[in-house]
Structures are given as structure tokens and as C-alpha cells.
Design a protein around this motif. Structure first.
Motif, PDB file in Angstrom:
ATOM      1  N   GLU A  71      -7.088 -10.845  -3.541  1.00 32.69           N
ATOM      2  CA  GLU A  71      -7.472  -9.431  -3.502  1.00 32.69           C
ATOM      3  C   GLU A  71      -8.736  -9.262  -2.677  1.00 32.69           C
ATOM      4  OE1 GLU A  71      -7.725  -7.631  -7.275  1.00 32.69           O
ATOM      5  OE2 GLU A  71      -5.571  -7.757  -7.649  1.00 32.69           O
TER       6      GLU A  71
ATOM      7  N   LEU B 151      -5.138  -0.689   0.792  1.00 31.49           N
ATOM      8  CA  LEU B 151      -4.255  -1.782   1.207  1.00 31.49           C
ATOM      9  C   LEU B 151      -3.709  -1.561   2.616  1.00 31.49           C
ATOM     10  CD1 LEU B 151      -2.192  -2.512  -2.019  1.00 31.49           C
ATOM     11  CD2 LEU B 151      -3.721  -4.057  -0.844  1.00 31.49           C
TER      12      LEU B 151
ATOM     13  N   ARG C 296      -2.116  -4.621  -7.987  1.00 31.06           N
ATOM     14  CA  ARG C 296      -2.142  -4.914  -6.556  1.00 31.06           C
ATOM     15  C   ARG C 296      -1.371  -6.189  -6.246  1.00 31.06           C
ATOM     16  NH1 ARG C 296      -7.711  -5.112  -3.552  1.00 31.06           N
ATOM     17  NH2 ARG C 296      -8.664  -5.202  -5.619  1.00 31.06           N
TER      18      ARG C 296
ATOM     19  N   THR D 147       2.428  -5.710  -6.738  1.00 29.33           N
ATOM     20  CA  THR D 147       3.024  -4.922  -5.660  1.00 29.33           C
ATOM     21  C   THR D 147       3.091  -5.726  -4.375  1.00 29.33           C
ATOM     22  OG1 THR D 147       1.769  -3.170  -6.692  1.00 29.33           O
ATOM     23  CG2 THR D 147       3.014  -2.580  -4.761  1.00 29.33           C
ATOM     24  N   GLN D 148       2.049  -6.533  -4.150  1.00 32.13           N
ATOM     25  CA  GLN D 148       2.060  -7.373  -2.942  1.00 32.13           C
ATOM     26  C   GLN D 148       3.243  -8.325  -2.970  1.00 32.13           C
ATOM     27  OE1 GLN D 148      -0.033  -7.865  -0.244  1.00 32.13           O
ATOM     28  NE2 GLN D 148      -2.090  -7.217  -0.751  1.00 32.13           N
TER      29      GLN D 148
ATOM     30  N   LEU E  38      -6.086   3.494  -3.766  1.00 32.98           N
ATOM     31  CA  LEU E  38      -5.714   2.072  -3.764  1.00 32.98           C
ATOM     32  C   LEU E  38      -4.683   1.793  -2.674  1.00 32.98           C
ATOM     33  CD1 LEU E  38      -6.520  -0.376  -5.370  1.00 32.98           C
ATOM     34  CD2 LEU E  38      -4.555  -0.009  -6.843  1.00 32.98           C
TER      35      LEU E  38
ATOM     36  N   GLY F 170       0.830  -1.204   0.000  1.00 34.87           N
ATOM     37  CA  GLY F 170       0.000   0.000   0.000  1.00 34.87           C
ATOM     38  C   GLY F 170       0.860   1.247   0.000  1.00 34.87           C
TER      39      GLY F 170
ATOM     40  N   LEU G 171       2.222   1.963  -3.446  1.00 33.46           N
ATOM     41  CA  LEU G 171       1.206   2.537  -4.325  1.00 33.46           C
ATOM     42  C   LEU G 171       0.845   3.956  -3.886  1.00 33.46           C
ATOM     43  CD1 LEU G 171      -1.128  -0.530  -4.820  1.00 33.46           C
ATOM     44  CD2 LEU G 171       0.439   0.485  -6.459  1.00 33.46           C
TER      45      LEU G 171
ATOM     46  N   SER H  20      -4.825   3.077 -10.678  1.00 33.93           N
ATOM     47  CA  SER H  20      -5.517   1.968 -10.015  1.00 33.93           C
ATOM     48  C   SER H  20      -6.209   1.037 -11.007  1.00 33.93           C
ATOM     49  CB  SER H  20      -6.508   2.503  -8.990  1.00 33.93           C
ATOM     50  OG  SER H  20      -7.101   3.668  -9.450  1.00 33.93           O
TER      51      SER H  20
END
Lengths: 122, 604
Positions: free
Chosen positions: B525, B402, B491, B494-495, B398, B333, B336, B485
Motif C-alpha cells: 500500500e 489509486l 485496497r 480490490t487490487q 480512495l 481504483g 472503488l 475507505s
């Protein structure tokens, strides 16, 4: 007694380094002249030199130049010297820049007293 | 070329900078522009390639081919992961934006601006890619030196000189703190490679390790401008040339947080693992204070660039909170959020720069109603302001979603209210500026407050209509901020990048022992419904807050009383922002003492 003395000698550079850091900060906080202030910043910087040299020091160590001494001789750590030299070079740039800014402050604001250089506030 | 690719984002801009410095007086301005643009485009592409390649495993590059022997690092490495390479790519992108925007800037002074900006870029890339802690310090200082010079670029005025001095002195002390910490670590472990230091430290957490951790962290937090190290930021942003502000707010400050995270996860995570709860609590506390003070100081400003600077302080507080969760969801998070925030804040500074170019002022009250003709610019600023409050689909939204969901699992769900508060107040401040400047709303007051310093800034350009080279970069930033986003799989990617960033064991094995890369399975997600509602509520409240200040309504008296009360509370805090260097350094010292004291108290 001797052991205590040896321990104290071992700690001495680090104690002096800490003292230089703090006394330099005190000088910066109370300074009334930019050039004096920048020199106090140099005092803070010397504390990092001393710290690095203290870290690399070996009791009875020779200079780490293995041209005329046999490989494997006890020597002080050359890496910290390299770090210190890099530190000197980098900070010389910053100090020169700061002194140039101090000259400009005198020319533009007519003062080098931090008390007078306060148009940015609030 | 492929083998050397990791080193080029540093080597190429430095070479170009040296070249431009050598031919400074003898080169046409447009040629210098082209060369600088080409260089930064190269950096962007190279960093993007590195980012995609490293998503399957670290790219470890040893300078001069000095590979580790028997698991011991002897050379200097770039240890590249997607988050580091992503930060470098984003820095390159913002430098491109700054070059395009400044096409009409600084007509008379040759190419020194390009030289400084390219050196700045090289330092930011090196800072993001390196795997060696002394290298990190050197790039930190190179970045700082270039930034000081860029900040004081307009030497004909007094403000930039003073802002640059405050910036330079506080940040140099921060660098010395970090260097002392590095010295202590070297003394303990005999290593400078971050993987190696982490491996040698293992689980030990004695006084020396904690002292080194506090010194290094505080040193980098000075750059990240968290309270009470933040005083320099507002001064520096208010006076630096606009294209430089884009870089300061968009990426440089965030790199401070990046360095804290990098050092924590590569070096100290093992040593401090059993004190995670305490570490989290301390950083959350610092972050919350920063976010709240920054937000209210932001709302109190009339100098638009200074207002945006305080908004950045507030948002770095949020970023520190996100790091403090010490969890991969929050770290993803954070990445982002930095991207989303950097795009919006960069564009906001460009909008401020356009005001300065077009109307010759940056004082909100002086500009009241002056921007009525600029419909495009007003739309731009309104859309940007909404993004600050974290409304979908901006990138900030976004990131916030997160971070919130990660915080909830750690029983820190209340921090989502801090995110909302900071978002509402900073967005309302920008909405108020837009309403006053572009629509002429709000009273035409000239209450000159005593605690206020400079409220305006000299022109940076010849003035005139807003050229396309100024408007289009801002528009592109806004559109990207909106589009971020919608990138598919962002997502998840990036995770897993965050998981890789945090896996200290795998990092050590890959850097030191050529171990094969670990692969990570990102969690499923989660639904974005609740964060969406939260974002919409925050935006609504920001609009209400700006409306209450600007528009006539029956509760005007009550609101004035309320805001009078807020100003009364804020007054002593504003007086603390005295513009006095000695005061700033005293606060810095006190901050280090408090943070160090807290860590010393909690970690035995």
C-alpha cells in the motif's frame, strides 16, 4: 472470373448488412415521424439478422436438422439461427415499447415529429 | 442450493417479477413492497457470498451442466469474479434503496413499478456475472428494455416520454452495434464464450478483430454515456422517477464501462497487447473530453436532476480514463471509484427527490431560499457535494488515489488535474444548489436563457413532510460513502481482484480447463499523503468557486465577466444538446466513425 464472382457472392450478405445499417441510421437521422423513425430502427436491426445468417451460412449446407440426414452431413450453423431468433424476440419487445411511447408522445405532446419533441435540451 | 447459487441472482428476481406481474391488480401495495424488498435483499446476500467466495478463484457455473469438452466451451457459463459479483451486489443494494425510497411513491398504479425494477435487477446481475458474450448482449438488452420503461414511467407527462424515446433509440442502436461486433467475432472464432473467443483470437489483430472491438466497445460506451454518445443521459435522468435515477447514475452507466473492461481483458487483450499505448491514448482522449464537457455542462444547469446527470457524465469520463490506464492499480481504483461515486450520486438524487416531494419543484432558481427550514437536508447535500470533489475519507478519494498513483507510473500523471477539475466543478455546482436552496444565497435572478429547455418537473408524490423512508436511505448512502475507505484491507483485496480480472491466461484456463486458480500478491500500500492534500485543495477550490458565484464580494464584476465568457464558449455546446433524436443519432454515428478511424489508423 468465376472466382471473383464467388468471392463477391460470399461477401454480398455482409455488404448488404453494412448498407442496411447505414441506410437505417440515415433514415433515423432525417426522420420527421416517430413511427417512420422506429421502422428505420428495424431496418438497422435487419442488418444484424443478415450479418448473423451470413456468418452461419455454409455453401451447399443442408438445414441443421439431423432427423432424416446422416450425422456429419455438411449443414449451415444452427447457433447463428438461435442467436438471430433471440435477437428477434428481444428486439420485438423493445420495438413494441417504442411504438407505445410514440403513441403516448402523440397523446401528451400532440406530435410525433422529432422536431417538435424537444422539451429536453440545453 | 449451493450448486445453483450463481444462477439465483438472475432467476429469483425474474421469478418474483413474473409473480408480481401475474397478481398485479390483486395484491396489496405493502405486500408487493415486502416481496420486492425480500427479493432484492436475497440478491444482495447471494452476490456478496459469490463475491467473497470468488476472491480465491473464479466461480464458473455452466447452465444445465454443459461442461466444456476438451477445452472447448459448448454451454453458457457464468464466470464470476469479485469485481463482477461486487457490481451485482452493489446493484442489488441500490435497488433496495430505491424500493425503500419509493414506499411513498406511485400510490395508484399497482405493482408494475416493482415488476420493472426487479427485471432490471435480474438483468444487471446477469450482465455482471456472465462469461458468455451473447448472454452479455441479451442481458444488456433486457436491462435496457426495463430501463426504457422505467424512464418513461410517468406517462401522464410529456417530458418522460420524450426522454425515454431519446434514451431508447440511442441505446438500441448501441446494442445493434455490439451485436454486430459479436456476430463478427463468432464468424472468426466460432465461439461465444469470452474465454474461448480470447483463446481462439490469440495474438491476431487483423481488420476484422479491430472492427469487432470498435463496434462492441462503442456499443457499450453508448450505455456508459461518454461524449459524443452522452446526449440521452441528461434527458433520461431529468425525467425518470427519482428512485430510478439512483440506479441509472449509480450503477447502470458504470456497467457500460464494466462491460468494456470485461470484454477488453477477456477477449481483446491478447490481440491488442502490442497496441496498448495507442489504445490508452485514444480512450484517455475520449475520457478527458467527456469529463470536461460534462463538468461545465453540469455547472450551467438549473434543473437539479439534469445538473446531477451532467455530473454523472463528467464522472464516467473519469472512469473511462481510469480504465484506459490498462493497469491493475487503476482498475482497482476504478472499482472503488464506482462504489464511492454510486453511493454519493445515489444519495444526491434522493436529496433532489426529497426537494421535489417537499417543495414541489426541482428548479434551483425557483427554489431559492425555500429550503431554509430543512436543516437535516441541507447538511446532507453539503456533505454529499464535498464527496464529489474527492476529499478524504470518501470512497471517491480512495479510488482517485489509486488511479493517480497508477497513472503516474505510466507517465500520465497530468490526468490527476483532470480528476481535480471535474471534481471541483461538479462539487461546486452542487454546493451552489445547496447554498441557493437551503440558505437563500445568490441573486434571485430569472434569466430565462434561450437554449434552455425544461427546467422543472411535475410532482411524483402527494407532497408533505419528508418521511423517514426517504431520508434514512439517503443518510445511509452518505454514511457508507464516508465509511468505505475505512474498511480494513479493502485496497489490497480490490487490487488482487483487479489482478484476477486482468489475467487473461488464468481466466481462460480456469473457465475452459478447470485449472486451479492463480493467487495474486497485491503491491504494498502506498502513502495517501499526496492524494489527501490534493483532495483537500480540490474541496477548498470547490468551496471558493461556489462562494464566488453565490456570495457578495468585491470581485463580483470580474467573476461575472469571467462566467459570461465561459457561458459564451459553452453556448454552442449547449445548443448541440438539442433534444432532437436525429441529432443524437448523427453524433453517435460520428463518434463511432472517429473512434473506429483512430483505431484503424493506429492498429495495422
Amino acid at each position: 472470373m468465376n472466382q471473383v464472382g464467388g468471392e463477391l457472392m460470399r461477401m454480398l450478405p455482409f455488404l448488404v448488412a453494412a448498407w442496411l445499417f447505414v441506410v437505417g441510421l440515415y433514415g433515423i437521422v432525417t426522420s420527421r415521424h416517430l413511427v417512420h423513425l422506429i421502422m428505420c430502427l428495424v431496418v438497422v436491426q435487419t442488418s444484424t439478422y443478415l450479418l448473423l445468417l451470413g456468418v452461419g451460412y455454409r455453401v451447399g449446407g443442408a438445414s441443421p436438422i439431423f432427423a432424416d440426414i446422416p450425422v456429419g452431413t455438411r449443414a449451415v450453423d444452427p447457433v447463428t439461427h438461435a442467436l438471430m431468433l433471440t435477437d428477434i424476440v428481444v428486439e420485438a419487445t423493445v420495438m413494441a415499447l417504442l411504438l407505445a411511447l410514440a403513441i403516448q408522445a402523440e397523446e401528451r405532446a400532440g406530435s410525433v415529429d422529432p422536431d417538435q419533441l424537444r422539451i429536453m435540451r440545453g | 442450493m449451493n450448486t445453483f447459487l450463481p444462477a439465483t441472482p438472475v432467476a429469483v428476481p425474474l421469478t418474483a417479477a413474473a409473480l408480481l406481474a401475474a397478481v398485479n391488480q390483486h395484491i396489496a401495495r405493502r405486500l408487493a413492497d415486502a416481496l420486492a424488498l425480500a427479493t432484492s435483499c436475497y440478491c444482495l446476500i447471494a452476490c456478496l457470498i459469490l463475491m467473497f467466495r470468488s476472491s480465491h478463484g473464479l466461480i464458473v457455473y455452466w447452465m444445465g451442466g454443459w461442461q466444456p469438452r476438451n477445452g472447448a466451451a459448448i454451454g453458457i457459463s457464468f464466470s464470476i469474479d469479485p469485481i463482477g459479483a461486487g457490481a451485482a451486489a452493489f446493484a442489488s443494494f441500490l435497488v433496495i434503496v430505491a424500493f425503500v425510497f419509493s414506499a411513498h411513491y406511485f400510490d395508484s398504479i399497482g405493482t408494475l413499478f416493482h415488476v420493472l425494477l426487479l427485471a432490471f435487477l435480474a438483468a444487471m446481475c446477469g450482465f455482471s456475472l456472465t462469461g458468455d458474450i451473447f448472454n452479455l448482449f441479451v442481458f444488456f438488452e433486457l436491462m435496457s428494455a426495463a430501463a426504457f420503461a422505467l424512464c418513461g414511467y410517468k406517462t401522464e407527462e410529456s417530458g418522460p416520454i420524450q426522454g425515454a424515446l431519446n434514451f431508447a433509440i440511442t441505446n438500441t442502436i448501441g446494442a445493434f452495434l455490439a451485436l454486430s461486433g459479436v456476430g463478427l467475432l463468432y464468424g472468426r472464432t466460432g465461439a461465444l464464450n469470452m474465454a474461448q473467443i480470447g483463446k481462439s483470437l490469440g495474438q491476431t489483430h487483423d481488420g476484422l478483430v479491430v472492427a469487432a472491438f470498435v463496434m462492441i466497445t462503442c456499443g457499450f460506451l453508448v450505455k456508459a454515456a461518454v461524449v459524443p454518445f452522452h446526449f440521452w443521459l441528461a434527458d433520461a435522468h431529468a425525467v425518470a422517477p427519482t428512485p430510478v435515477c439512483v440506479l441509472f447514475s449509480g450503477i447502470m452507466v458504470e456497467l457500460g464501462i464494466y462491460a468494456v473492461a470485461r470484454v477488453y481483458w477477456t477477449i481483446f487483450h491478447g490481440a491488442l497487447a502490442q497496441f496498448e499505448a495507442q489504445t490508452r491514448a485514444i480512450f484517455v482522449a475520449v475520457g478527458v473530453v467527456t469529463a470536461v464537457i460534462g463538468a461545465f455542462m453540469c455547472f450551467a444547469q438549473r434543473h437539479i436532476k439534469r445538473l446531477l446527470a451532467y455530473s454523472t457524465i463528467s464522472h464516467t469520463g473519469l472512469m473511462l480514463i481510469a480504465f484506459a490506464m490498462l493497469a491493475h492499480g487503476a482498475l482497482a481504483g476504478l472499482a472503488l471509484y464506482v462504489l464511492g461515486h454510486g453511493l454519493l450520486k445515489g444519495a444526491l438524487f434522493l436529496a433532489a427527490g426529497m426537494l421535489l416531494h417537499h417543495l414541489g419543484s426541482i428548479d434551483e432558481l425557483k427554489l431559492r431560499g425555500k429550503g431554509r427550514q430543512s436543516i437535516a437536508a441541507s447538511g446532507l447535500m453539503l456533505f454529499l457535494a464535498l464527496g464529489l470533489s474527492g476529499v478524504p475519507p470518501y470512497g471517491t478519494f480512495l479510488g482517485e488515489a489509486l488511479i493517480d498513483s497508477s497513472a503516474e507510473k505510466l507517465h500520465y500523471s497530468w490526468i490527476s488535474y483532470i480528476f481535480m477539475l471535474a471534481g471541483i466543478v461538479t462539487a461546486a455546482a452542487v454546493l451552489r444548489v445547496a447554498g441557493r436552496v437551503y440558505f437563500g444565497w445568490g441573486e434571485d435572478l430569472d434569466r430565462s436563457q434561450q437554449e434552455e429547455g425544461e427546467t422543472d418537473e411535475g410532482r411524483e408524490t402527494a407532497g408533505g413532510e419528508i418521511p423517514a423512508t426517504m431520508f434514512i436511505p439517503a443518510l445511509v448512502l452518505l454514511l457508507l460513502g464516508l465509511a468505505v475507505s475505512f474498511v480494513p484491507g479493502l485496497r489490497n483485496e480490490t487490487q488482487s481482484a483487479a489482478m484476477r480480472f486482468m489475467d487473461q491466461g488464468a481466466y481462460q484456463q480456469q473457465v475452459l480447463e478447470h485449472a486451479p486458480a492463480a493467487q495474486y500478491q497485491p503491491p504494498a500500500e502506498e502513502s495517501l499523503l499526496v492524494p489527501m492534500i490534493r483532495g483537500l485543495v480540490a474541496t477548498f477550490l470547490a468551496l471558493v468557486m461556489a462562494g464566488l458565484v453565490l456570495l457578495p464580494h468585491p470581485f463580483k464584476k470580474g467573476i461575472e465577466g469571467f462566467s459570461g465568457g465561459i457561458s459564451f464558449i459553452l453556448r454552442p455546446i449547449r445548443i448541440l444538446h438539442s433534444g432532437h433524436m436525429g441529432d443524437y443519432v448523427a453524433w453517435l454515428t460520428a463518434g463511432v466513425a472517429v473512434i473506429g478511424g483512430l483505431f484503424a489508423y493506429f492498429i495495422h
